[in-house]
Design a protein around this motif. Sequence first.
Motif, mmCIF file in Angstrom:
data_model
loop_
_atom_site.group_PDB
_atom_site.id
_atom_site.type_symbol
_atom_site.label_atom_id
_atom_site.label_comp_id
_atom_site.label_asym_id
_atom_site.label_seq_id
_atom_site.Cartn_x
_atom_site.Cartn_y
_atom_site.Cartn_z
ATOM 1 N N MET A 52 21.083 67.595 -44.143
ATOM 2 C CA MET A 52 20.625 66.215 -44.290
ATOM 3 C C MET A 52 21.041 65.691 -45.660
ATOM 4 S SD MET A 52 18.290 65.162 -41.756
ATOM 5 C CE MET A 52 17.517 65.942 -40.355
ATOM 6 N N LYS A 53 21.593 64.508 -45.655
ATOM 7 C CA LYS A 53 22.171 63.971 -46.880
ATOM 8 C C LYS A 53 21.227 62.939 -47.514
ATOM 9 C CE LYS A 53 26.279 61.375 -48.278
ATOM 10 N NZ LYS A 53 27.183 62.171 -49.054
ATOM 11 N N ALA A 54 21.026 63.038 -48.829
ATOM 12 C CA ALA A 54 20.282 62.014 -49.553
ATOM 13 C C ALA A 54 21.249 60.893 -49.909
ATOM 14 C CB ALA A 54 19.670 62.607 -50.807
ATOM 15 N N LEU A 55 20.741 59.663 -49.933
ATOM 16 C CA LEU A 55 21.571 58.507 -50.280
ATOM 17 C C LEU A 55 20.919 57.793 -51.459
ATOM 18 C CD1 LEU A 55 22.111 57.042 -46.672
ATOM 19 C CD2 LEU A 55 23.612 58.632 -47.898
ATOM 20 N N CYS A 56 21.746 57.241 -52.337
ATOM 21 C CA CYS A 56 21.212 56.567 -53.512
ATOM 22 C C CYS A 56 22.066 55.348 -53.834
ATOM 23 C CB CYS A 56 21.204 57.546 -54.681
ATOM 24 S SG CYS A 56 20.303 56.940 -56.088
ATOM 25 N N GLY A 57 21.442 54.211 -54.076
ATOM 26 C CA GLY A 57 22.171 53.007 -54.421
ATOM 27 C C GLY A 57 21.301 51.775 -54.235
ATOM 28 N N TYR A 58 21.787 50.641 -54.692
ATOM 29 C CA TYR A 58 21.048 49.370 -54.577
ATOM 30 C C TYR A 58 19.609 49.501 -55.100
ATOM 31 C CZ TYR A 58 24.937 48.519 -51.362
ATOM 32 O OH TYR A 58 26.189 48.400 -50.791
ATOM 33 N N ASN A 59 19.429 50.347 -56.102
ATOM 34 C CA ASN A 59 18.117 50.538 -56.742
ATOM 35 C C ASN A 59 17.082 51.296 -55.905
ATOM 36 O OD1 ASN A 59 17.584 48.963 -59.579
ATOM 37 N ND2 ASN A 59 19.288 48.095 -58.427
ATOM 38 N N VAL A 60 17.508 51.896 -54.809
ATOM 39 C CA VAL A 60 16.577 52.740 -54.045
ATOM 40 C C VAL A 60 17.221 54.100 -53.771
ATOM 41 C CG1 VAL A 60 15.395 50.818 -52.899
ATOM 42 C CG2 VAL A 60 17.351 51.924 -51.782
ATOM 43 N N ALA A 61 16.382 55.052 -53.418
ATOM 44 C CA ALA A 61 16.876 56.377 -53.005
ATOM 45 C C ALA A 61 16.343 56.667 -51.614
ATOM 46 C CB ALA A 61 16.395 57.433 -53.987
ATOM 47 N N LEU A 62 17.177 57.239 -50.779
ATOM 48 C CA LEU A 62 16.756 57.691 -49.456
ATOM 49 C C LEU A 62 16.815 59.211 -49.455
ATOM 50 C CD1 LEU A 62 18.553 55.244 -46.978
ATOM 51 C CD2 LEU A 62 16.403 54.973 -48.185
ATOM 52 N N ASN A 63 15.640 59.830 -49.384
ATOM 53 C CA ASN A 63 15.561 61.290 -49.425
ATOM 54 C C ASN A 63 15.214 61.824 -48.042
ATOM 55 O OD1 ASN A 63 15.960 61.330 -52.274
ATOM 56 N ND2 ASN A 63 13.818 60.712 -52.521
ATOM 57 N N PRO A 64 15.921 62.852 -47.596
ATOM 58 C CA PRO A 64 15.567 63.447 -46.303
ATOM 59 C C PRO A 64 14.083 63.808 -46.281
ATOM 60 C CG PRO A 64 17.631 64.353 -47.079
ATOM 61 C CD PRO A 64 17.086 63.512 -48.205
ATOM 62 N N ILE A 65 13.433 63.544 -45.170
ATOM 63 C CA ILE A 65 11.994 63.783 -45.060
ATOM 64 C C ILE A 65 11.706 65.272 -45.194
ATOM 65 C CG2 ILE A 65 10.068 63.741 -43.424
ATOM 66 C CD1 ILE A 65 11.095 61.010 -42.513
ATOM 67 N N GLN A 66 10.697 65.571 -46.011
ATOM 68 C CA GLN A 66 10.286 66.953 -46.260
ATOM 69 C C GLN A 66 8.935 67.219 -45.602
ATOM 70 O OE1 GLN A 66 12.362 69.004 -48.228
ATOM 71 N NE2 GLN A 66 13.743 67.238 -48.171
ATOM 72 N N GLN A 67 8.647 68.485 -45.452
ATOM 73 C CA GLN A 67 7.346 68.896 -44.895
ATOM 74 C C GLN A 67 6.187 68.220 -45.634
ATOM 75 O OE1 GLN A 67 6.584 71.184 -42.297
ATOM 76 N NE2 GLN A 67 4.443 70.632 -42.665
ATOM 77 N N THR A 68 6.303 68.138 -46.953
ATOM 78 C CA THR A 68 5.202 67.584 -47.756
ATOM 79 C C THR A 68 5.030 66.078 -47.570
ATOM 80 O OG1 THR A 68 6.791 67.490 -49.566
ATOM 81 C CG2 THR A 68 5.254 69.340 -49.568
ATOM 82 N N ASP A 69 5.992 65.415 -46.931
ATOM 83 C CA ASP A 69 5.889 63.962 -46.699
ATOM 84 C C ASP A 69 5.173 63.643 -45.386
ATOM 85 O OD1 ASP A 69 7.555 63.553 -48.960
ATOM 86 O OD2 ASP A 69 9.360 63.755 -47.708
ATOM 87 N N LEU A 70 4.997 64.654 -44.532
ATOM 88 C CA LEU A 70 4.608 64.387 -43.147
ATOM 89 C C LEU A 70 3.270 63.663 -42.997
ATOM 90 C CD1 LEU A 70 5.748 67.527 -41.118
ATOM 91 C CD2 LEU A 70 6.903 65.338 -41.471
ATOM 92 N N GLU A 71 2.256 64.080 -43.741
ATOM 93 C CA GLU A 71 0.944 63.455 -43.549
ATOM 94 C C GLU A 71 0.954 61.994 -44.006
ATOM 95 O OE1 GLU A 71 -1.422 64.203 -41.755
ATOM 96 O OE2 GLU A 71 -2.862 62.694 -42.383
ATOM 97 N N MET A 72 1.623 61.726 -45.122
ATOM 98 C CA MET A 72 1.718 60.336 -45.584
ATOM 99 C C MET A 72 2.432 59.469 -44.537
ATOM 100 S SD MET A 72 3.739 58.909 -48.928
ATOM 101 C CE MET A 72 5.278 59.592 -48.317
ATOM 102 N N ILE A 73 3.511 59.989 -44.011
ATOM 103 C CA ILE A 73 4.284 59.228 -43.019
ATOM 104 C C ILE A 73 3.475 59.033 -41.734
ATOM 105 C CG2 ILE A 73 6.325 59.331 -41.522
ATOM 106 C CD1 ILE A 73 7.753 60.746 -43.858
ATOM 107 N N ARG A 74 2.723 60.065 -41.348
ATOM 108 C CA ARG A 74 1.893 59.947 -40.140
ATOM 109 C C ARG A 74 0.860 58.825 -40.325
ATOM 110 N NH1 ARG A 74 -2.780 61.810 -37.533
ATOM 111 N NH2 ARG A 74 -3.689 62.460 -39.519
ATOM 112 N N GLN A 75 0.259 58.781 -41.508
ATOM 113 C CA GLN A 75 -0.743 57.729 -41.759
ATOM 114 C C GLN A 75 -0.100 56.346 -41.786
ATOM 115 O OE1 GLN A 75 -3.390 58.631 -45.017
ATOM 116 N NE2 GLN A 75 -3.754 60.700 -44.266
ATOM 117 N N TRP A 76 1.077 56.240 -42.376
ATOM 118 C CA TRP A 76 1.797 54.954 -42.336
ATOM 119 C C TRP A 76 2.038 54.535 -40.892
ATOM 120 C CZ3 TRP A 76 6.423 56.064 -46.168
ATOM 121 C CH2 TRP A 76 5.981 55.935 -47.491
#
Lengths: 179, 80
Positions: free
Chosen positions: A1-25
């Motif tokens: 999975m590739k991370a992308l960076c530019g236009y003042n933002v970063a796109l990071n591949p989703i990690q295990q530690t992100d899952l609960e936050m994303i589920r709540q969103w």
Amino acid sequence: MKALCGYNVALNPIQQTDLEMIRQWRNSPAVSQFMLSQEDISTEQQQAWFNKLQRDNTQQHWLICYKQQPIGCANIKACYQGQQLSNAQAIEVGLYIADERYRGNIVAFAPTLLVNDYCFEELATKQLLAVVKNSNQAALNYNEKLGYKVQQRGELLKLTLTAKDYQQATVTIKQFLSR
Amino acid sequence: MTSTQTLYQAFATGLGVDLAQVSDELAYNSIPQWDSTAHMILIAELENQFDVMLDTDDIIDMSSVAKAKEILAKHDVQFA
């Protein structure tokens, strides 16, 4: 999975530690109202989805970060069965901004510009696809500003984008987000 | 014309609204005219009127007329 960076933002591949936050969103009404399914996602379902992603080369999901803070999610999926992202002729792009401070803000274009550049320039796809509920006028306006054209109307609107239309439509916005 | 008057006029021109609609409280997305496209036109108008070059963070953060005053103040524009 590739991370992308530019236009003042970063796109990071989703990690295990992100899952609960994303589920709540994803379960929050502000986000789920525009999804095809409003069913609440359990922790088990979220984990199963993440596990499947690890061995799935037809889609990629990122956490959108602005000023090192997560503000939403973006994803791409190969449109046609049997195609991987690396050889997809058409790719569907999805995105939501969970942080309400940036919903409708010009910064909401940044992750899509990054993803679209990646799809057209690195994956060399011919066409991007967006599917929008017909009640989601903000998303329709958003996609039209990126150069998308409506191809099919109904409860769901199907929009497509070519590299040429994308380049023409985003000259100014890229300038503002690239300073 | 004071800096505030110039700012209000720039907002009216950039957003295509009546000058009477512009106040410090006017905020991004609070009126249909102030969407992301108008936001870019507005930024160009402000840069032209005040002879400044805003960076991307300022463009993103410019969420109201009052916020515009704060940002322009960093560029040495003085508001009474």
